[in-house]
Scaffold this motif. Sequence first.
Motif, mmCIF file in Angstrom:
data_model
loop_
_atom_site.group_PDB
_atom_site.id
_atom_site.type_symbol
_atom_site.label_atom_id
_atom_site.label_comp_id
_atom_site.label_asym_id
_atom_site.label_seq_id
_atom_site.Cartn_x
_atom_site.Cartn_y
_atom_site.Cartn_z
ATOM 1 N N ILE A 76 -10.465 10.619 -6.598
ATOM 2 C CA ILE A 76 -9.834 9.432 -7.175
ATOM 3 C C ILE A 76 -10.627 9.043 -8.408
ATOM 4 C CG2 ILE A 76 -9.087 7.052 -6.754
ATOM 5 C CD1 ILE A 76 -9.309 7.676 -3.732
ATOM 6 N N LYS A 77 -9.973 9.085 -9.568
ATOM 7 C CA LYS A 77 -10.658 8.706 -10.797
ATOM 8 C C LYS A 77 -9.698 7.973 -11.722
ATOM 9 C CE LYS A 77 -10.013 12.933 -13.553
ATOM 10 N NZ LYS A 77 -10.709 13.969 -14.351
ATOM 11 N N PHE A 84 -8.567 0.788 -6.455
ATOM 12 C CA PHE A 84 -7.635 1.541 -5.600
ATOM 13 C C PHE A 84 -8.342 2.053 -4.355
ATOM 14 C CE2 PHE A 84 -5.524 5.516 -4.336
ATOM 15 C CZ PHE A 84 -4.224 5.065 -4.138
ATOM 16 N N THR A 85 -9.522 2.647 -4.532
ATOM 17 C CA THR A 85 -10.253 3.192 -3.381
ATOM 18 C C THR A 85 -10.661 2.088 -2.426
ATOM 19 O OG1 THR A 85 -11.117 4.919 -4.860
ATOM 20 C CG2 THR A 85 -12.142 4.723 -2.697
ATOM 21 N N ASN A 86 -11.061 0.948 -2.973
ATOM 22 C CA ASN A 86 -11.433 -0.190 -2.138
ATOM 23 C C ASN A 86 -10.230 -0.733 -1.372
ATOM 24 O OD1 ASN A 86 -13.717 -1.814 -1.377
ATOM 25 N ND2 ASN A 86 -12.790 -3.536 -2.468
ATOM 26 N N TYR A 87 -9.040 -0.562 -1.931
ATOM 27 C CA TYR A 87 -7.811 -1.050 -1.297
ATOM 28 C C TYR A 87 -7.348 -0.144 -0.159
ATOM 29 C CZ TYR A 87 -2.937 -2.562 -0.827
ATOM 30 O OH TYR A 87 -1.723 -2.995 -0.334
ATOM 31 N N LEU A 138 -1.479 13.050 0.098
ATOM 32 C CA LEU A 138 -0.068 12.660 0.032
ATOM 33 C C LEU A 138 0.091 11.153 0.247
ATOM 34 C CD1 LEU A 138 1.646 15.602 1.950
ATOM 35 C CD2 LEU A 138 1.318 15.325 -0.512
ATOM 36 N N TRP A 139 -0.670 10.605 1.206
ATOM 37 C CA TRP A 139 -0.641 9.158 1.463
ATOM 38 C C TRP A 139 -1.061 8.398 0.201
ATOM 39 C CZ3 TRP A 139 0.668 5.159 4.510
ATOM 40 C CH2 TRP A 139 -0.093 3.987 4.508
ATOM 41 N N ALA A 140 -2.151 8.838 -0.427
ATOM 42 C CA ALA A 140 -2.651 8.156 -1.616
ATOM 43 C C ALA A 140 -1.673 8.277 -2.780
ATOM 44 C CB ALA A 140 -4.016 8.732 -2.007
ATOM 45 N N LYS A 141 -1.088 9.446 -2.952
ATOM 46 C CA LYS A 141 -0.112 9.627 -4.029
ATOM 47 C C LYS A 141 1.106 8.725 -3.832
ATOM 48 C CE LYS A 141 -1.067 14.268 -5.830
ATOM 49 N NZ LYS A 141 -0.927 13.931 -7.261
ATOM 50 N N SER A 147 3.005 2.230 -9.077
ATOM 51 C CA SER A 147 2.227 1.051 -8.692
ATOM 52 C C SER A 147 1.478 0.498 -9.899
ATOM 53 C CB SER A 147 1.215 1.416 -7.599
ATOM 54 O OG SER A 147 0.150 2.179 -8.153
ATOM 55 N N LYS A 148 0.709 -0.540 -9.662
ATOM 56 C CA LYS A 148 -0.103 -1.145 -10.726
ATOM 57 C C LYS A 148 -1.385 -0.365 -10.985
ATOM 58 C CE LYS A 148 -2.439 -4.234 -7.452
ATOM 59 N NZ LYS A 148 -2.733 -5.641 -7.091
ATOM 60 N N TRP A 149 -1.694 0.625 -10.117
ATOM 61 C CA TRP A 149 -2.988 1.293 -10.206
ATOM 62 C C TRP A 149 -2.960 2.403 -11.256
ATOM 63 C CZ3 TRP A 149 -5.684 -1.885 -7.476
ATOM 64 C CH2 TRP A 149 -5.181 -2.421 -6.296
ATOM 65 N N ASN A 150 -3.909 2.397 -12.167
ATOM 66 C CA ASN A 150 -4.061 3.455 -13.163
ATOM 67 C C ASN A 150 -5.126 4.423 -12.646
ATOM 68 O OD1 ASN A 150 -4.295 5.100 -15.382
ATOM 69 N ND2 ASN A 150 -4.899 3.483 -16.815
ATOM 70 N N VAL A 151 -4.670 5.389 -11.842
ATOM 71 C CA VAL A 151 -5.582 6.336 -11.217
ATOM 72 C C VAL A 151 -5.007 7.748 -11.303
ATOM 73 C CG1 VAL A 151 -6.649 4.715 -9.606
ATOM 74 C CG2 VAL A 151 -4.556 5.912 -8.932
ATOM 75 N N GLU A 152 -5.910 8.717 -11.261
ATOM 76 C CA GLU A 152 -5.543 10.123 -11.161
ATOM 77 C C GLU A 152 -5.994 10.623 -9.794
ATOM 78 O OE1 GLU A 152 -6.916 12.541 -14.425
ATOM 79 O OE2 GLU A 152 -6.896 10.802 -15.769
#
Length: 386
Positions: A76-77, A84-87, A138-141, A147-152
């Motif tokens: 997760i970056k 996101f990771t904390n959520y 898959l769950w994270a994707k 969503s509002k999260w800007n993550v790769e």
Amino acid sequence: MHLKMAKDFLPTNTFFYPRTRLSPYFEGTQAAGAKAYSVYNHMYLPSWYRDTDEEYWALIKDVVIWDVAVERQVQIKGPDAFKFTNYITTKDLNKCKVNQCKFTLICDGNGGIINDPVLSRLDDNLFWLSISDSDVLLWAKGLAHNSKWNVELSEPDVAPMQVQGPKSRPLMISIFGSKIESLPYYHNMETTLSGMSMLVTRTGYTGEIGYEIYLKNAQRDGIKLWNTMLEAGKSYNISPGGPSLIRRLEHGIRNYGQDMRLENNPYEVGLGFAVDLDQEADFIGKKALIQIKKQKLKQKIVGIEFGTERMKGWNEDCWPIMENGKQIGSVTTAAYSPSLKKNIGFAMLPIEKTEIGTKITIISRGIKTGATVIKEPFAKCKEKDK
């Protein structure tokens, strides 16, 4: 239908085919004589090479390496990686510094356990989740999509190898130098070895002193690292092995999919310590877990000892626990402990049956067997999360 074998356990055969992925260390495990594989995270996991008692004592007395590439990494970056990771995890990551690791949980909105990964923080907004046996990527994707999260989110070309046992520390110091001596428990450091890049963590699945090597560019360098470790470990009596079910059982370590599943919450399986309800931030399942913690548990996992004759192998399914002709619980993990010289296990029982000394009846491979609830962990861990 319950098994009717009083003394033996099921023989193991594995058919290799492309739908299930091979580890980057696979050729090395074959050359080392791996005799049995299971499937974990859609990959083949070498489970044992020789007599399981021999592997057990090698772990306790010397040093072993395990191919645990099945602990696939979810990377997760991005700008919102921390949030996101904390959520999606239950630990307060404000308490997790860069180069630190945390044992955490991933829960659904009802507080059910989806996974129990070891999290490594590599940078402010870069995390790896080393996952147990469920599809976390898959769950994270799904959560991140639209969503509002800007993550790769991705799975990097990384393959963990565990190096465990009392001789693991001098072995790792001989390979990586004195910097390993100062690596605290549940911390990580990036390093190189003979042109190979890796993350080394002071973690493991044994309760023994140990490390994990997260090899980068694993498809290219897997066999090179495998052979390097075996060669470097010769003077320490190193040997390959499979993850020791017996030792993780003795140390009270739960196995996802066996001792806990989606229908279980952290408190009934003894993992409440991995949930930080007092953190300010919200996380998935927080509201449900607050309510669950307030209520009296209906069931929980306890330790048991059972039988008078040494069992062979381990339980192939969850054994029923019976009372007055009805099933009231199940034995999730069972094995013989060579150190304690008795059969031990984990049992999920109604809360009123969980007091130390409670007598129960289990159906062990089709045979009624007496068991007693005892204190766990059964053995003292040599490592402790700080």
